[in-house]
Write a protein that holds these residues in place. Sequence first.
Motif, mmCIF file in Angstrom:
data_model
loop_
_atom_site.group_PDB
_atom_site.id
_atom_site.type_symbol
_atom_site.label_atom_id
_atom_site.label_comp_id
_atom_site.label_asym_id
_atom_site.label_seq_id
_atom_site.Cartn_x
_atom_site.Cartn_y
_atom_site.Cartn_z
ATOM 1 N N THR A 78 -7.168 2.018 -1.324
ATOM 2 C CA THR A 78 -7.900 3.120 -1.957
ATOM 3 C C THR A 78 -7.640 4.476 -1.308
ATOM 4 O OG1 THR A 78 -9.825 2.619 -0.587
ATOM 5 C CG2 THR A 78 -9.737 1.602 -2.759
ATOM 6 N N GLY A 79 -6.676 4.552 -0.357
ATOM 7 C CA GLY A 79 -6.278 5.857 0.157
ATOM 8 C C GLY A 79 -6.790 6.233 1.526
ATOM 9 N N THR A 82 -3.955 8.828 -3.015
ATOM 10 C CA THR A 82 -3.425 7.651 -3.695
ATOM 11 C C THR A 82 -2.829 8.051 -5.033
ATOM 12 O OG1 THR A 82 -4.038 5.528 -4.704
ATOM 13 C CG2 THR A 82 -5.753 7.181 -4.583
ATOM 14 N N ASN A 88 1.490 4.039 -3.021
ATOM 15 C CA ASN A 88 1.026 5.413 -2.779
ATOM 16 C C ASN A 88 2.137 6.318 -2.247
ATOM 17 O OD1 ASN A 88 -1.662 4.863 -3.597
ATOM 18 N ND2 ASN A 88 -2.042 3.863 -1.636
ATOM 19 N N HIS A 118 -3.085 6.202 -7.629
ATOM 20 C CA HIS A 118 -4.041 5.771 -8.649
ATOM 21 C C HIS A 118 -5.062 6.877 -8.875
ATOM 22 C CE1 HIS A 118 -2.750 1.611 -9.061
ATOM 23 N NE2 HIS A 118 -2.598 1.569 -7.750
ATOM 24 N N TYR A 163 -6.000 5.888 5.517
ATOM 25 C CA TYR A 163 -4.825 5.556 6.329
ATOM 26 C C TYR A 163 -5.171 5.625 7.818
ATOM 27 C CZ TYR A 163 -2.722 6.388 1.815
ATOM 28 O OH TYR A 163 -2.429 6.341 0.468
ATOM 29 N N ILE A 183 0.838 -1.206 0.000
ATOM 30 C CA ILE A 183 0.000 0.000 0.000
ATOM 31 C C ILE A 183 0.868 1.249 0.000
ATOM 32 C CG2 ILE A 183 -1.637 1.364 1.379
ATOM 33 C CD1 ILE A 183 -2.857 -1.310 2.336
#
Length: 599
Positions: free
Chosen positions: A421-422, A104, A48, A106, A424, A44
């Motif tokens: 997916t961002g 992220t 990111n 992505h 945390y 992860i």
Amino acid sequence: METETLLASNDNGSFYDSYYDISSWFDRVSSNAGVVQRETLRRILELNHGVEYLKKWLGDIDVTEMDACEIESVYTSLVPLVSHADLEPYIQRIADGDTSPILTQHAITTLSLSSGTTEGRQKFVPFTRHSSQTTLQIFRLAAAYRSRVYPTRDGGRILEFIYSSKRFKTKGGLTAGTATTHYFASEEFKIKQEKTKSFTCSPREVISSGDYKQTTYCHLLLGLFFRDEVEFITSTFAYGIVQAFASFEELWKEICKDIKEGNVSSRITLPKMRKAVLDIVKPDPFLASKIEAVCEDLQDSDWYGLVPKLWPNAKYVYSIMTGSMQPYLKKLRHHAGSLPLVSAEYGSTESWIGVNLDPSLPPENVTFAVIPTFSYFEFIPLYRQNQDSSSGNFDFIEDEPVPLSQVKVGQEYEIVLTTFTGLYRYRLGDVVEVSGFHNGTPKLNFICRRKLILAVNIDKNTEKDLQLVVERGSQLLSNHRAELVDFTSSAELVHQPGHYVIYWEIKGEVEERVLCDCCREMDASFVDHGYVVSRRTNSIGPLELCIVERGTFKKILDYFIGKGAALSQFKTPRCTSDRMLLRILDLCTVKRFRSTAYS
């Protein structure tokens, strides 16, 4: 260890060719859950690396130069625990069109929208291809374990009461909608049917219509048209099945007429849906007469055993039945008759969490084995306050979060997520208890949402507390051939002393003296020390039971659907302060009772 092989759950599903492969994969990752979790966190952070949010806390630290243990230590010591409110400004910037790497690397083109029924308002959560892939993964894994206990025929059909809501564009041009809507529109939904060798009765035009009443009618019509092929009945939440069968009790004659004539009711007005259903349904007078005869018998038994009598080859009923869905189990069992109820998997809009490895367990006893590749999980140990505590600032005492590998059996925790997916160190708000382990991964028993839903003074009552109280009070109805359809509550604080208001919708006629007893029983059943003390000293007033007219909770459903919720994700709010919702409830109230429990 070949960690890349262990973590290979994030592809499109082609990695696995059989149930055996996916089961053996899970055995491997669960046996090495601690290692897999650290590698999941490493992936992860590598994916990111350099995003704005992580740079704020990690600065220029290069995680690619560290081993997995060191990454875990640095990350959990420097990045803070957060709630959705802390991340909301970042997510809003993404929704408004900021394309810089905020959460992220992505590109986020889609946002999931929560139903808004739990928190009282909808919230955005990032949705990426990974979200659909993990959904496919957990569905296939769950199907593998279910097939061991309840084998189904390849090529059979599923009567799925599933619904998409309308999607819309945010200010920045991103597609927003519920997570279930995104999934039903994804390639992974098609792959799931092919991989599990079971196909939904309804075509996409029915699922994606956006009109839940018309969709429900067509689900029922097609489900009965294919009745001999149906292997099991399912919906995302138990409420969806209960709602569908309540509609069926009113619509069955019309549905039988459609099957007899090979037609579709005039109530179906959406052209694409009409055409899709008409392309499938053909005149079948013999089938229609069989269903009519079954329904006439079912009416005489209050529709007991509806599922096995209408779908003779169905093996089970499958849905999320824990948490806020538990109050629907009684009605679901009534309709299922002798068929087993199988609890579906544990997840949230933010991430899938665990899989049900023992489908034969009743929903009240189900546990979920954490899947260590889906997110990085931490667990905040929670300790209930002493019963004589009157400070009332917190519902639990917290300890420092621990990784998945350090949880203990019997301990309660709040789940913390770090996702692909961002999100945390995101506090999910769910309270779980570790009931044991599957290999090296914990098995969780869902306890409740942590958020206190009823509080007036120093009292602290959760959704679970309310459910138990309502269950105790509503038991008195069964002796009078009546049943509780649904319920919600609010804390009335305008007039002092404040008090609890519980709204009931009832099926059947009940004398007022019985409802008075129900009200008193509920008030006396709250065991929270703060509530009991406050009632004895009259700092909380007598509980109020409001009986609402039939159909009130359908109006509440329509209210939330109108705000963008999908029936697939709908949960009746068990406590509300929403002014519009309270207005609906109060306008529909036909009787009020006040408790005499502490008189």
